[in-house]
Structures are given as structure tokens and as C-alpha cells.
Design an enzyme around this catalytic site. Structure first.
Site, PDB file in Angstrom:
ATOM      1  CB  ALA A   1     -31.941  61.488 138.074  1.00 24.31           C
TER       2      ALA A   1
ATOM      3  CD  GLU B   1     -29.246  59.191 130.216  1.00 26.74           C
ATOM      4  OE1 GLU B   1     -28.779  58.677 129.179  1.00 26.74           O
ATOM      5  OE2 GLU B   1     -30.381  59.693 130.270  1.00 26.74           O
ATOM      6  N   PRO B   2     -24.732  56.670 132.132  1.00 28.64           N
ATOM      7  CG  PRO B   2     -25.105  54.417 132.618  1.00 28.64           C
ATOM      8  CD  PRO B   2     -25.822  55.721 132.394  1.00 28.64           C
TER       9      PRO B   2
ATOM     10  CB  SER C   1     -20.118  67.932 131.437  1.00 31.61           C
ATOM     11  OG  SER C   1     -19.457  67.777 132.679  1.00 31.61           O
TER      12      SER C   1
ATOM     13  CB  THR D   1     -26.557  64.332 145.061  1.00 33.16           C
ATOM     14  OG1 THR D   1     -25.329  64.436 144.329  1.00 33.16           O
ATOM     15  CG2 THR D   1     -26.311  64.763 146.494  1.00 33.16           C
TER      16      THR D   1
ATOM     17  CD  GLU E   1     -25.913  70.805 139.697  1.00 33.93           C
ATOM     18  OE1 GLU E   1     -26.722  71.611 139.210  1.00 33.93           O
ATOM     19  OE2 GLU E   1     -26.176  69.604 139.865  1.00 33.93           O
ATOM     20  N   GLY E   2     -21.765  70.495 136.138  1.00 36.82           N
ATOM     21  CA  GLY E   2     -20.942  70.948 135.018  1.00 36.82           C
ATOM     22  C   GLY E   2     -19.496  71.118 135.424  1.00 36.82           C
TER      23      GLY E   2
END
Length: 406
Positions: free
Chosen positions: A137, A140-141, A145, A171, A383-384
């Protein structure tokens, strides 16, 4: 001469993963694409297989966790070429994603959070969290990235950390047994104070706010998590609890050096699936793909296939290099981002072009081509994103800091 043949022990593990993909994942791929959020019960049998193989010392089937090399010791005493956990994990992720990337991400006890644990945990923590199913995790909102923008906080209260914040796009966030949460221990110190914490599913104050409905990877649950005065043991902070302003948050960022090649492998697996399906379609249509004739002298569809296949091969080799470097204790941040950028872009390009070249059958649900085109998009984002990977590569190549090159 460079020998590109896989070592024998890696071939055996990859073959096992391919059998799982072909015999378990492919037959149920469409079923769980149409039944979003329904747990794939077929994976329970596979989880038992993975656990049994792990206990017996055999390589893991899925290997989504990445992790340390089999020769996890002083680099001075290591073999010159170590082919360990990272390369095995990459190949197994590739093969299982060839079957179905959403199902691959749903395999019990093989979450992306396990890679975070493997990257920065102490030996004691590795022993304690070695058999958990850990999701990760970060997002965030308020940000995507930019991992340095974490607003979730962790405050030490006696022998416990108290976490507060909201995490999105997690995920396996509902199904996993543990969550690796990124949080700041001191917002005034900026990114240097960002640490990762292992939060058990049953920790007081942790809840699932909702599950997302998504474009692709529908077999995988993607959750919004709330941390409201969530309490965890003091020693659940991964790595050192000390805040090192000079080092920044390089410790938690090591996670990405493990997970980015894994995500690249997922994209490569989906890409290969699409190319194999497209080759069959083109061959059945009487279009010959030749490696002896210049592309400009072949059918346009064949020339396009050759271009895409070349991109696939380059993405595969970049990812293998990044994993090999990790196994051999070489810094691989540049190579990890290069592999993720190349594979993510190749996956979306190849799957969409395959849908186009296949015509009506490619756009229909008769084949899995349209599904793969939907699944591939997330592999160029999480993951970016593509843009973040290119920025990291530019910083490494030009020797610029994040402050100098934004």
C-alpha cells in the site's frame, strides 16, 4: 560471446510455472474476467502446491515476491554469476502472466508486498514474515507516482506504532494476510522519514473501504484501505527505524528495484501471449513471417509482427539483466526502471496492435486478445508510470538529483 541460454535450475522452475499457466490459468481466464471480485477458488490448490514445493526446497512456482538471492551472503564470497531468487521470480512471473496476469496477482502468499519485505527486512523479520501473503500500500488519493508525497503517518506510542491515513489501488488488498504500508514517522523531515510497516489483516483500525471496478486484471482485487488509529507492534517497521536525512528514503525505494523487473516480467508474459496468438492468426490467413527476407519486402502485417517481436526480445533481455544484477548484489535501479519502461510500453503497443491486426476476431471475446489489451495497460502504470521511469532513467544517466531534474 554472451550466453543467453537459461541455467538448468531456472528452466525447470519456469517450465513448472508454464504448466500452471497453461493448465490452470488459461482455462479459467475468461471466467474470472467476467466475474470481477469473485475469488478464484482454483488458486487454493495451487497455493498448497507452492507451499509444499517451498517446504521441500524446490523453487517457487509463481515467484511474484522476488526477493534475495539463493546465495544471500557476503558478496566477496559469492560466485561470479549467481542465478538466484530474483531471476527465478522474474521467469516464473513471466510464465504465469502468459496464462493470466490477474490470476497471477491473486496467487496466495505471493503478493507484491513480499518483495518489499525481501528487499529491506532484517533477518529476524524475514523469519517472522517469511510465509505471509503481503500486499503493498503506497498510493494515496493525493498522489500517484510521486512516492515521496506520502501523507499517511506513523506515530510511536509505547511499544506500538499508530498509523493513520488512506491507501488506494492496493492489489490483493482484501485477500492478503498482511499489508506493507508506506507512512511517514515525521512529516517535517520530508521523504527521509518515510518508512514501510507490516500491518496484519486483523490489526485494530484497519478496514477495507471498497473494491475498485477496473479496466483489466479483474481477477485481482484492488482495494481502498483505511487506517484509523491502526495499532501494530513496534518491531513491525521494516529495516531500521532510524531517520537518516542524508540517505533520504533510499531504503524503502529499494523495494522498487525488486518489484519493477517483476512488473516488467508480467508485461513480457502478456506480450508473448499476444504475439503467439497473432502468429497463429496470420499463419492461418496465409501470411508468411520470414526472418530471411527484409521486412519491407514482406506483407505489412508480417513486417509489423517482426517489429513487435524485436521489442519483445529487447524488453525480455532488459528485465533479465535487472534481475541478474539484483542476484549478484549489483545496484540495479537504472536497469530496473529501464526494464519496466520498455516492457510496459511494449505490452500496451503489442496487445493493441494484435487486436487491430486480428480484425473482428481480435475485438471480440472469442479470443483472449482483447482481454490482454485491457490487462496490459495497468502494467505500464503501477510500480511507477512510463513517465516516472523515464525520469528516473534520465536522472541516473545524467547524474542528476530529484531536485535538479523534475
Amino acid at each position: 560471446m554472451i550466453n543467453l541460454e537459461l541455467p538448468k535450475k531456472l528452466r525447470a522452475s519456469a517450465n513448472q510455472a508454464h504448466q500452471v499457466a497453461a493448465q490452470i490459468f488459461r482455462p479459467i481466464s475468461r471466467k474470472y474476467d467476467l466475474a470481477e471480485h469473485e475469488y478464484p477458488v482454483e488458486l487454493d490448490t495451487m497455493a498448497a502446491m507452492v507451499d509444499g514445493l517451498s517446504d521441500s526446497g524446490t523453487q517457487k512456482i509463481s515467484g511474484a515476491a522476488g526477493g534475495r538471492s539463493d546465495e544471500d551472503e557476503d558478496p566477496a564470497t559469492m560466485p561470479v554469476n549467481a542465478n538466484g531468487g530474483n531471476m527465478s521470480a522474474l521467469l516464473n512471473a513471466l510464465e504465469t502472466s502468459w496464462g493470466d496476469v490477474g490470476l497471477m496477482l491473486s496467487i496466495p502468499y505471493q503478493g507484491l508486498g513480499n518483495a518489499a519485505i525481501a528487499a529491506v527486512a532484517t533477518d529476524e523479520q524475514l523469519e517472522r514474515f517469511g510465509k505471509v501473503w503481503a500486499s503493498m500500500a503506497i498510493t494515496e488519493p493525493s498522489f500517484g507516482s510521486d512516492s515521496a508525497a506520502v501523507t499517511t503517518t506513523a506515530v510511536l506510542d509505547g511499544d506500538e506504532w499508530v498509523l493513520n491515513g488512506e491507501k488506494i489501488f492496493v492489489t490483493a488488498g482484501e485477500r492478503s494476510t498482511h499489508i506493507v504500508v508506506w507512512a511517514s514517522v515525521d512529516r517535517s523531515l520530508g521523504r527521509a522519514a518515510i518508512k514501510s510497516f507490516v500491518v496484519p489483516r486483523d490489526a485494530p483500525g484497519l478496514s477495507v473501504a471498497r473494491l475498485e471496478h477496473k479496466l483489466g486484471i479483474k481477477a485481482s482485487d484492488t482495494a481502498v484501505l483505511l487506517l484509523q488509529d491502526c495499532r501494530i507492534p513496534k518491531d513491525n517497521i521494516l529495516g531500521s527505524p532510524e531517520v537518516n536525512v542524508e540517505k533520504g528514503f533510499a531504503g524503502v525505494m529499494q523495494t522498487f528495484d525488486n518489484t519493477r523487473p517483476m512488473v516488467a516480467a508480467m508485461a513480457i508474459g502478456v506480450t508473448r501471449a499476444a504475439l503467439e496468438e497473432l502468429r497463429t492468426i496470420l499463419t492461418d490467413a496465409g501470411i508468411e513471417i520470414s526472418y530471411d527476407t527484409p521486412a519491407n519486402n514482406q506483407h505489412a502485417a508480417a513486417a509489423e509482427f517482426l517489429r513487435m517481436e524485436a521489442d519483445y526480445e529487447s524488453a525480455y533481455l532488459l528485465a533479465m539483466r535487472a534481475a541478474w544484477m539484483a542476484d549478484n548484489k549489483q545496484p540495479n535501479s537504472l536497469q530496473a526502471s529501464m526494464s519496466k519502461a520498455k516492457a510496459g510500453r511494449t505490452g500496451t503497443d503489442v496487445t493493441l496492435k494484435s487486436v487491430e491486426l486480428a480484425g473482428a476476431v481480435g475485438y471480440s471475446q472469442r479470443l483472449l486478445l482483447e482481454k490482454w489489451s485491457r490487462d496490459s495497460k495497468i502494467l505500464d502504470i503501477f510500480e511507477g508510470t512510463q513517465q516516472i521511469q523515464q525520469l528516473i532513467v534520465a536522472r541516473r544517466v545524467l547524474n542528476k538529483t530529484s531536485a535538479e531534474l523534475k
